[in-house]
Scaffold this motif. Structure first.
Motif, short mmCIF file in Angstrom:
data_model
loop_
_atom_site.label_atom_id
_atom_site.label_comp_id
_atom_site.label_asym_id
_atom_site.label_seq_id
_atom_site.Cartn_x
_atom_site.Cartn_y
_atom_site.Cartn_z
N LEU A 88 0.31 -1.23 0.13
CA LEU A 88 -0.31 -0.08 0.44
C LEU A 88 0.93 1.26 -0.02
O LEU A 88 0.51 1.39 -0.12
CB LEU A 88 -0.71 0.30 1.36
CG LEU A 88 -1.72 -1.24 1.32
CD1 LEU A 88 -3.17 -1.01 2.79
CD2 LEU A 88 -2.74 -1.36 0.24
N SER B 226 1.65 4.44 -5.27
CA SER B 226 0.42 4.98 -5.25
C SER B 226 0.43 4.85 -7.33
O SER B 226 0.93 3.66 -7.45
CB SER B 226 1.46 6.43 -6.61
OG SER B 226 3.36 6.45 -6.40
N VAL B 227 -1.50 5.16 -7.34
CA VAL B 227 -1.85 4.75 -8.64
C VAL B 227 -2.11 6.14 -9.33
O VAL B 227 -1.43 7.54 -8.84
CB VAL B 227 -3.39 3.95 -7.88
CG1 VAL B 227 -3.34 2.59 -7.22
CG2 VAL B 227 -3.92 5.33 -7.56
N TYR C 147 -1.15 9.13 -7.12
CA TYR C 147 -1.55 9.18 -5.83
C TYR C 147 -1.28 8.41 -4.84
O TYR C 147 -1.36 6.98 -5.06
CB TYR C 147 -4.12 9.19 -6.13
CG TYR C 147 -3.95 9.82 -4.83
CD1 TYR C 147 -4.14 11.29 -4.27
CD2 TYR C 147 -4.88 9.07 -3.95
CE1 TYR C 147 -4.93 11.75 -3.31
CE2 TYR C 147 -5.65 9.62 -2.83
CZ TYR C 147 -5.55 10.73 -2.41
OH TYR C 147 -5.79 11.14 -1.57
N VAL D 211 -1.69 4.63 -2.94
CA VAL D 211 -2.40 3.97 -2.50
C VAL D 211 -3.10 3.96 -0.91
O VAL D 211 -4.67 3.48 -1.19
CB VAL D 211 -1.64 2.23 -2.98
CG1 VAL D 211 -3.00 1.58 -2.05
CG2 VAL D 211 -1.65 2.96 -4.67
N TYR D 212 -2.74 4.81 -0.40
CA TYR D 212 -3.18 4.50 1.11
C TYR D 212 -4.05 5.17 1.35
O TYR D 212 -5.21 4.42 1.88
CB TYR D 212 -1.44 4.30 2.23
CG TYR D 212 -2.32 3.81 3.47
CD1 TYR D 212 -2.35 2.77 3.73
CD2 TYR D 212 -2.84 4.89 4.85
CE1 TYR D 212 -2.81 2.27 5.44
CE2 TYR D 212 -2.97 5.15 6.33
CZ TYR D 212 -2.96 3.33 6.28
OH TYR D 212 -3.55 3.43 7.40
N MET E 271 -6.26 6.00 -0.59
CA MET E 271 -7.29 5.22 -1.16
C MET E 271 -7.60 3.75 -0.72
O MET E 271 -9.39 4.43 0.14
CB MET E 271 -7.02 4.81 -2.23
CG MET E 271 -6.61 5.62 -3.47
SD MET E 271 -7.89 7.03 -4.05
CE MET E 271 -8.62 6.43 -5.25
N VAL E 272 -7.57 3.32 0.14
CA VAL E 272 -7.53 1.63 1.19
C VAL E 272 -8.27 2.66 2.24
O VAL E 272 -9.43 2.36 2.96
CB VAL E 272 -6.49 1.58 1.53
CG1 VAL E 272 -6.51 0.44 2.17
CG2 VAL E 272 -6.00 0.48 -0.08
#
Lengths: 330, 287
Positions: B127, B130-131, B138, B140-141, B143-144
């Motif tokens: 996590l 980044s996506v 951005y 990932v963490y 988003m999660v």
């Protein structure tokens, strides 16, 4: 409660105690070292902030955690003014006026709320003031703080010596708290207490409750502002740390420990500052811990047995306790 | 002014931040509104949780779960202790004093153990990257975190509005004497609310550590923002807290990106507007 109209402490009449207390505090510069004297100067400043919190917390029963804001307004006003005018009296009046002015604007909205909402709003006011002190760098010097010149007496003599500074602050504090003592016993003061006890009834009797509470809020702002000017006289320096939440919290704590007495509030503030700074100096870095324990202990003491003990020691408070259950309580 | 992808990222950030604030503030709202206790040490639970994340997580999933479990158990225990303390001081004003004291002692202990330097916490493996959102990276963490936060918000709503415990909670807020007469001790109810709220704040500290990391002073910031959210949303209303948290989160991130000098003031402006609106409505109703 005793039927005597004289306030007593451990059986000694209050006027005698006051006289002895004033004499003892006046002689401090000849008895103590410079560090203790400057500590006492700061203690008196904190005591005046606590007295402003007392006016709101006890007299009109609207506990506040934001008096540091007006303290800051007063201190920065005095420091900025001090760059041109060194007169202590002029700084004091200007700081009190600035504190009152700020409180007049903010108070017009705040006095419409009660209890928890009022308390949280005062916290918000304090925080906004602290951030403003940090951000308005050209005026306040930001996080570096603002240094000031020594204040001078009406004759023109500069107050440089710690003992002289202390005596000046002591005189100002005594004059201001004496004035408040009279005010609290005037019609205005009685009306404030009546509003705290029976807001709806006072409203029905034709008193403009909001205006009266606003007056109390502005007066408290003036007191805290005046304390700000005395801070400049004492330390010749102000920084956003002085405007922090802890200043307001300390003032509230002293006001609550002091209960219904202005004098007891002053002593409570001196005691708290003493515990924090003296013990904190003996065991470096522990002052937040000690202060935290004092807060918890004070709350616990008020919660049960300690309260009855305090009632027995202070035979009669400055003015009678509220007897009506409908009185506002946070 | 809409400036495309950049604004979208700021908006998503605002959602993440708002949900983080909500997980802390919802508990405080229940303390103030339902349990009827004045709680000014709530930010300390978040800070302790964040330090737990730093000490236990080390960027692993096992670490995250360990930290989360430690935060929930420790938070619940601390909350129960706090509830016992608050039972000894029944009045709100004394509770304010006691919890200010607890916050001071807590901050002192945390600083003694972990030092005065701000620490940074890495999210668990996988996590950390980044996506791409419309060509921009951005984390990932975050988003999660939005998913977890949304889950927590939904779960809390279900508990408060659809379970027996939630019904009792709302009943205590409305009429404690009646609930006591029905055989449910309000004291135990209050203790449970404070324990759950403290555990939730500590858990929020663990989950939020990679976003708002542990550093001295964060406890105060989190407390202030939570109080703003609770009062703006109405104490005891989890729905109001959610709306207020989302607004504060969105405004804060937007302001930090576009108008940084105003950012610290804006939550209080939100509070002022919310109260103005509420009191305006009240006045019209009573007239």
């Amino acid at each position: 409660m005793t039927s005597s109209s004289r306030a007593r402490f451990l059986g000694i009449p209050a006027p005698a105690l006051t006289a002895a207390g004033v004499a003892a505090s006046m002689s401090l510069p000849w008895l103590a070292d410079a560090y203790t004297v400057s500590l006492a100067s700061y203690g008196l400043v904190a005591a005046l902030v606590a007295v402003s919190a007392h006016l709101l917390t006890t007299t009109v029963a609207m506990p506040t955690l934001g008096q540091a804001a007006y303290f800051g307004v007063g201190a920065y006003t005095a420091a900025v003014l001090g760059q041109g005018v060194s007169s202590g009296l002029v700084q004091l009046i200007a700081a009190a006026t600035a504190g009152a002015g700020a409180a007049a604007v903010i108070g017009s909205a705040l006095v419409r709320t009660r209890g928890m909402v009022f308390l949280v709003l005062t916290i918000a006011v304090g925080e906004v003031a602290r951030v403003a002190a940090e951000q308005a760098v050209p005026l306040t010097g930001g996080g570096n703080g603002l240094a000031a010149v020594p204040v001078s007496l009406p004759g023109g003599a500069e107050l440089v010596h710690d003992g002289h500074v202390y005596l000046y602050i002591l005189t100002c504090t005594l004059a201001i708290t004496g004035g408040l003592h009279v005010l609290l016993r005037s019609r205005t003061g009685i009306t404030w207490r009546a509003i705290a006890d029976h807001e709806a009834r006072m409203q029905a009797n034709g008193f403009s409750v909001h205006t009266r509470l606003w007056t109390a809020y502005v007066t408290a702002g003036a007191l805290a502002g005046a304390a700000g000017a005395l801070l400049i006289a004492a330390r010749r320096f102000v920084s956003p740390t002085d405007v922090a939440f802890s200043t307001s919290a300390l003032a509230l704590l002293a006001a609550i420990i002091g209960a219904r007495s202005v004098t007891a509030t002053v002593f409570a503030a001196l005691l708290i500052v003493g515990v924090r700074d003296v013990a904190g100096a003996a065991l470096p870095g522990t002052s937040p811990l000690l202060l935290g324990l004092v807060f918890v202990a004070a709350a616990l003491a008020r919660g049960g047995r300690g309260r009855r003990l305090a009632a027995r020691v202070l035979r009669r408070p400055d003015y009678p306790p509220r007897s009506h259950p409908e009185g506002r309580q946070l | 002014m809409w400036n495309g992808v950049g604004d979208l990222i700021v908006a998503i950030d605002g959602v993440a931040y708002g949900l983080l604030l909500y997980t802390v503030a919802a508990g405080l709202s229940l303390c103030l509104g339902v349990a009827g206790v004045m709680q000014l040490s709530h930010g300390t639970a978040y800070l302790a949780g964040a330090y737990a994340a730093w000490a236990l997580m080390h960027g692993t999933w096992v670490g995250l779960l360990t930290a989360l479990a430690a935060a929930i158990v420790g938070g619940a225990a601390a909350g129960t202790g706090l509830a016992l303390l608050l039972e000894a001081v029944p009045r709100h004003l004394d509770q304010a004093l006691a919890t200010i004291g607890v916050a001071l002692v807590g901050a002192y202990v945390l600083t003694e153990v972990w030092g005065a330097e701000p620490l940074s916490v890495d999210p668990p493996a996988g996590l950390g990257g980044s996506v791409d959102i419309a060509g921009r990276p951005y984390p990932v963490y975050r988003m999660v975190f939005i998913v977890i936060g949304a889950g927590l918000a939904a779960g809390l709503w279900l508990v408060v509005h659809r379970t027996r415990a939630g019904a009792v909670m709302r009943a205590v807020a409305a009429d404690p004497a009646m609930v006591a007469a029905l055989g449910i001790p309000p004291r135990r109810m209050r203790a449970a609310v404070v324990a759950v709220a403290t555990a939730a704040a500590a858990a929020a500290g663990v989950l939020g550590a990679p976003v708002v990391g542990p550093s001295p002073g964060i406890d105060h910031t989190v407390l202030l923002l939570s109080l703003v959210i609770v009062v703006a949303g109405g104490a005891g209303s989890t729905r109001g807290a959610l709306v207020a948290a989302m607004v504060v989160g969105q405004i804060q991130t937007t302001a930090v990106a576009g108008w940084p000098t105003a950012a610290p003031y804006l939550p209080y402006a939100v509070l002022a507007l919310a109260l103005l609106g509420r009191f305006g409505i009240n006045r019209r109703r009573s007239a």
